[in-house]
Write an enzyme that holds these catalytic residues in place. Structure first.
Site, PDB file in Angstrom:
ATOM      1  N   ASP A 118      -8.618   6.783   6.738  1.00 13.66           N
ATOM      2  CA  ASP A 118      -8.266   6.296   5.345  1.00 13.66           C
ATOM      3  C   ASP A 118      -8.966   5.037   5.107  1.00 13.66           C
ATOM      4  O   ASP A 118      -8.719   3.965   4.840  1.00 13.66           O
ATOM      5  CB  ASP A 118      -6.793   6.015   5.341  1.00 13.66           C
ATOM      6  CG  ASP A 118      -6.436   5.596   3.709  1.00 13.66           C
ATOM      7  OD1 ASP A 118      -6.962   5.855   2.851  1.00 13.66           O
ATOM      8  OD2 ASP A 118      -5.458   4.920   3.550  1.00 13.66           O
ATOM      9  N   LYS A 138       3.463  -6.402   8.440  1.00 16.41           N
ATOM     10  CA  LYS A 138       3.610  -4.937   7.796  1.00 16.41           C
ATOM     11  C   LYS A 138       4.852  -4.322   8.129  1.00 16.41           C
ATOM     12  O   LYS A 138       5.128  -3.746   9.108  1.00 16.41           O
ATOM     13  CB  LYS A 138       2.510  -4.090   8.080  1.00 16.41           C
ATOM     14  CG  LYS A 138       2.442  -2.989   7.270  1.00 16.41           C
ATOM     15  CD  LYS A 138       0.919  -2.083   7.311  1.00 16.41           C
ATOM     16  CE  LYS A 138       1.013  -1.096   6.298  1.00 16.41           C
ATOM     17  NZ  LYS A 138      -0.228  -0.430   6.490  1.00 16.41           N
ATOM     18  N   GLY A 180       0.727  -1.201  -0.232  1.00 15.89           N
ATOM     19  CA  GLY A 180      -0.001  -0.058  -0.134  1.00 15.89           C
ATOM     20  C   GLY A 180       0.798   1.267  -0.057  1.00 15.89           C
ATOM     21  O   GLY A 180       1.912   1.161  -0.499  1.00 15.89           O
ATOM     22  N   GLY A 181       0.111   2.383   0.462  1.00 16.28           N
ATOM     23  CA  GLY A 181       0.934   3.559   0.358  1.00 16.28           C
ATOM     24  C   GLY A 181       1.900   3.737   1.369  1.00 16.28           C
ATOM     25  O   GLY A 181       2.835   4.477   1.264  1.00 16.28           O
ATOM     26  N   THR A 213       4.528  -2.602   3.119  1.00 15.85           N
ATOM     27  CA  THR A 213       4.372  -3.947   2.427  1.00 15.85           C
ATOM     28  C   THR A 213       4.065  -4.851   3.377  1.00 15.85           C
ATOM     29  O   THR A 213       4.342  -4.997   4.463  1.00 15.85           O
ATOM     30  CB  THR A 213       5.757  -4.209   1.686  1.00 15.85           C
ATOM     31  OG1 THR A 213       6.118  -3.332   0.834  1.00 15.85           O
ATOM     32  CG2 THR A 213       5.534  -5.608   0.807  1.00 15.85           C
ATOM     33  N   VAL A 214       2.903  -5.770   2.971  1.00 14.79           N
ATOM     34  CA  VAL A 214       2.661  -6.898   3.794  1.00 14.79           C
ATOM     35  C   VAL A 214       3.040  -8.233   3.204  1.00 14.79           C
ATOM     36  O   VAL A 214       2.912  -8.372   2.319  1.00 14.79           O
ATOM     37  CB  VAL A 214       0.990  -7.047   4.050  1.00 14.79           C
ATOM     38  CG1 VAL A 214       0.516  -7.805   4.850  1.00 14.79           C
ATOM     39  CG2 VAL A 214       0.686  -5.368   4.451  1.00 14.79           C
TER      40      VAL A 214
END
Length: 976
Positions: A225, A129, A109-110, A113-114
């Site tokens: 968000d 994460k 995502g912004g 990283t997962v």
């Protein structure tokens, strides 16, 4: 090549296999589906940790190699920086992030990283994460780290079935990682795009996610968000909100304003994924961002409501509520005044769509079947001004809840007939509520099969038929307790249904887990009532305790713990066998609580064997626990320890955290039977604490553990630690079970002993008095435990020299024990001892002889002449003879006490009494002084200052005559 075991998979992931073997394993994994599943899935756990792997909090296994190995184990050193960090790259499969082993990347995502990863210590799959290694936005790495840490803190703040749980947070060099619950499934966005879905299904899914968002708001968090990418849907149907990286705690105070988005900032080709993190500017994902958030104002929970409605609009109607290619100039999301009430181009070519004047959003497509009440709720949530939206997420969700078609028709008819009638609206609201209430009825009918008037009569007849003088009083008390428990069961069952069927807070799968747990509680009730219906006189005394110890209903509401346990097999035959064995275990528990250990043992062993044959490990762990617990309580601590250890490791392997906690706590009790292994017993408490931490805490189980810890510390002579542990036990049990529960009374009794050993006699009397009150209300004034409490209070009052009240307590204790146990029971002998102690300490020596003599005779007959309990009575009688000048009668009694007892205080009294008896008989000074010195050493070892001073003074006085005699001898020699 044979299938790999879990331990070798862990070695492979850690890179600890020789190169040749690693190559073989890698090739095998590429072609073997079962082993590949073992590697990636969390259905199996590592139950054995190879010797070459590092120790950890949960799997350091202090007892795996015996207590000596545990003592010698070195502390782990600081972990070395992983190679992937040194090389500035992303971690690869098998590399470590903290203690976790990376399996594969699952998303980006912004902010981060997962990865899916394996936790070898707790044997489960987790999501990790990491702050993105390629992150070079103007905000800077430090701020990104701070945000990721805040995400962990924010998520850990929320406990809700629709919010993803956070397990751990850590740093790696300059980076940060968060370990979270792994959800085997997909995102809400992907779920929506997979295939067309009925609007009801989409709405129900969003309402569940909204519940999670509302839960965050209740904890003081604003997500900031929310979007479909930040909602996960598991294969089991569970729905959870995640990615709180932009969340803000309300308690942080007013958020400083940010600059509005720069003019011309636009959404890219994938607007639903675009996330802005420019320094000093509004943060979030553009397509979902509330107007005030875009303007740089501090958003509150109503900003999350706006984002939620944008996502729901898109999911239900397949189009966006606003222009796709908008810029930051449209920060208010409203079209110009000349457009209000007119049409403008939508994102669909050739389509003109009207605009909703209140929100500035496009009207939903007219061909959609989504009802008007849903459309109106969404459009209100899209209002550009926060004050025009709903007051809370809960208010929005209540408007979105699906109404059955029949209820809508009733509402329409009522509106037509009673258009302006307030009374008509109230009538409709009442009817709707009544229909909703009917959704979750039926628990009472299910209860009737277990607890009904016929069963009540059977229980009453069974207790009354014993002929016990206390039967009538006990019967009334027991029926009242069973009524309260079963009433709680109905409420818990109804609440479990409402959480799924009415409020949408949990999935059907979670409801199923709660129902299974509650059905097991009904088996527990049946087991207890069956025992009460066949009561004997001994059971009358334990009847109230047996009911009080029915398992807590609160555990059946802990959906997180319930969902983590290894699921049962799908086979109907296996499910039927589980039901049968569960019923047996309920009987074992009830029989153990009732003191019928022989009957419990006859059922426990076959239950363990059947559970083991079935292969369902959570049930096997539970069966082993009940067997071990029964053995430990019935005086077989060695067998109890063995089965409790087996239970612990089996529970760990199957993620049955409640049983793992209780097994470890039980081992504190069982191992602590041996006075030489008390430190080892304490080490088992660390395993229990680790299991509790993994569960997220459980006050009832914590209370049980801290009570055992308090008793163990007391036996070690660590009174301050004992009192601290017992205080924690008291707080947790009171909060979990209430102020009048039998377990709280037991803890207060243990605190009374610890206070007495610490020399805090007034505190001891205070807590024991409270315990007596609880016990008399629960068990009746003639219960033997009440007698023990009077016994303990008498001892404390003796030490306070409150002899009048001490004598009353001692005689009350004796009276209760004779009535409950009979005149020749060893516990009646203990009661005689305390009466004698009161007389001895108050210097009524002739009166002390009779109760001590009776106590000695009772115990010799019941326990045998070599039992330790006999030694205490011999000591009291011996000291009474010493004080009366009857040294010859005293000496053999005191020598016998020294031989049989081991407690330092008892030994000190015996040594000093023997020294005085021998001195009175004219024995040699050095021999007498040596005995007195042993007494002094014993009291000094337990910090009994007053007794030590008395003996020290006595020694000094008896040394002076010896010195004087020596001086006279020297004078005589000179004269000659």
């Amino acid at each position: 090549m044979e299938h790999l075991d879990a331990a070798e998979v862990t070695r492979f992931l850690r890179g600890q296999l020789p190169p040749e073997r690693a190559s073989q394993v890698e090739s095998h994994l590429a072609t073997c589906k079962p082993c590949g599943e073992l590697l990636a899935a969390d259905q199996e756990v590592v139950t054995e940790v190879p010797a070459d792997l590092e120790a950890s909090y949960a799997t350091g296994a202090a007892f795996a190699a015996g207590s000596d190995a545990a003592d010698a184990a070195p502390l782990p050193s600081e972990p070395a920086t992983p190679q992937w960090i040194k090389e500035g790259r992303a971690p690869q499969r098998g590399e470590q992030v903290g203690r976790y082993l990376v399996l594969e990347r699952v998303g980006q995502g912004g902010m981060g990283t997962v990865y899916s990863a394996w936790d070898p210590d707790l044997g489960r799959r987790v999501a990790i994460k990491l702050l993105r290694m390629d992150k070079h936005h103007a905000e800077g790495r430090a701020m990104g780290q701070a945000r990721l840490l805040r995400e962990a803190q924010a998520m850990a703040r929320v406990t809700h079935p629709h919010v993803i749980a956070v397990y751990d947070v850590g740093t790696l060099g300059e980076g940060v990682f968060v370990a979270m619950e792994f959800v085997d499934g997909t995102t809400l966005k992907k779920w929506i795009k997979e295939k067309p879905r009925p609007w009801r299904e989409v709405l129900d899914t969003f309402v569940a996610a909204g519940r999670g968002l509302a839960g965050a708001h209740s904890a003081g968090l604003v997500h900031r968000d929310f979007k479909p990418d930040n909602v996960l849907i598991g294969k089991d149907g569970r729905i959870g909100v995640t990615d709180f990286g932009l969340a803000r705690l309300a308690e942080e105070g007013v958020e400083p304003p940010r600059a509005a988005l720069p003019n011309g900032t636009r959404v890219d080709e994938s607007p639903e994924l675009a996330q802005l993190t420019q320094e000093g500017h509004a943060v979030g994902t553009l397509m979902y961002m509330a107007p005030e958030q875009r303007r740089g104002e501090a958003p509150d929970a109503r900003a999350d409501q706006f984002s939620f409605c944008v996502a729901l609009y898109w999911a239900l109607f397949g189009v966006w509520p606003f222009e796709r290619q908008r810029s930051s100039k449209d920060a208010d999301y409203s079209p110009g005044s000349s457009h209000k009430g007119t049409s403008r181009p939508s994102q669909r070519a050739g389509d003109e769509r009207p605009v909703d004047p209140s929100s500035g959003a496009f009207e939903p497509p007219s061909e959609s079947r989504v009802p008007t009440f849903v459309r109106r709720a969404i459009l209100r949530g899209l209002s550009p001004e926060p004050k025009d939206r709903f007051s809370s997420m809960e208010a929005l969700l209540s408007q979105l809840e699906y109404r059955p078609r029949r209820a809508r028709l009733v509402a329409s008819a009522a509106a037509a007939v009673l258009l302006a009638s307030v009374g008509g609206y109230a009538w409709y609201a009442h009817e709707a509520a009544a229909r909703q209430a009917l959704v979750c009825t039926g628990a009472e009918q299910k209860l009737v099969s277990v607890w009904n008037e016929a069963v009540r009569i059977q229980v009453e007849n069974g207790l009354i038929a014993t002929g016990s003088a206390q039967a009538s009083e006990v019967t009334t008390r027991v029926k009242r307790m069973l009524d309260a428990y079963t009433r709680g069961w109905v409420e818990a069952s109804t609440e479990a249904c409402r959480a799924t069927r009415i409020r949408g807070e949990q999935t059907e799968a979670l409801l199923g887990l709660r129902v299974l747990c509650l059905e097991r509680r009904l088996k527990d009730v049946k087991a207890v009532t069956d025992i009460l219906a066949s009561a004997d006189s001994a059971l009358v005394l334990k009847a109230a305790d047996t009911v009080s110890l029915l398992p807590s209903l609160q555990a059946c509401a802990d959906v997180t713990t319930l969902s983590q346990v290894e699921p049962p097999p799908d086979s109907p035959q296996a499910r039927q066998e589980i039901e049968r064995i569960s019923g047996q275990l309920s009987q074992v528990k009830a029989l153990t609580d009732a003191g019928r250990y022989k009957q419990a043992a006859e059922l426990a062993a076959p239950a363990v064997e059947a559970a083991s044959a079935l292969g369902y490990r959570p049930l096997e762990a539970e069966a082993l626990f009940y067997e071990g617990s029964m053995e430990a309580r019935s005086g077989s601590p060695v067998e109890g320890e063995r089965h409790l250890m087996q239970s612990f490791w089996t529970a760990m392997a199957s993620r049955n955290d409640p049983v793992m906690t209780r097994a470890a706590s039980g081992l504190v009790f069982a191992v602590g039977f041996n006075p030489d292994r008390l430190e080892e017993a304490l080490r088992w408490s660390e395993f229990a604490k680790a299991a509790l931490a993994r569960m997220g805490g459980n006050e009832e189980l914590e209370g049980e553990l801290f009570n055992y810890l308090g008793v163990t510390y007391t036996r070690l002579g660590k009174n301050a630690e004992a009192l601290a542990a017992l205080q924690q036990a008291l707080q947790r049990v009171e909060h979990a079970l209430g102020p009048d529960h039998v377990r709280r009374a037991n803890i207060l009794g243990n605190m009374g002993n610890a206070y007495r050993d610490e020399g805090k006699f007034e505190d001891s009397v205070r807590v024991i008095t409270e315990a007596i009150g609880i016990r008399e209300r629960l068990s009746g004034p003639k219960h033997p435990i009440v007698g023990y409490l009077y016994y303990g209070r008498a001892q404390s009052r003796v030490r306070m020299e409150d002899f009048e009240n001490a004598e009353a307590d001692a005689k009350r204790s004796l009276e209760i024990h004779i009535a409950a146990r009979g005149p020749e029971h060893p516990e009646t002998g203990d009661a005689y001892d305390v009466v004698g102690q009161v007389y001895l300490m108050s210097k009524r020596y002739p009166q002390a002889v009779e109760p001590f003599t009776k106590a000695l005779a009772i115990k010799e007959k019941a326990l045998g002449p070599e039992d330790e309990a006999v030694g205490y009575s011999a000591l009291g009688l011996g000291l009474a003879h010493v004080e009366q000048g009857e040294a010859k009668e005293a000496q053999p009694l005191l020598e016998r006490a020294l031989k049989l007892t081991h407690d330092p205080r008892t030994q000190g009294d015996a040594y000093f009494g023997l020294a005085r008896a021998m001195d009175a008989q004219g024995r040699k000074g050095p021999e007498v002084l040596a005995l007195a010195q042993k007494a002094l050493d014993a009291f000094q070892s337990v910090k009994e200052a007053d007794s030590a001073k008395e003996i020290s003074d006595w020694i000094s006085q008896h040394q002076k005559p010896a010195a004087s005699a020596k001086g006279r001898l020297e004078t005589a020699k000179k004269e000659l």
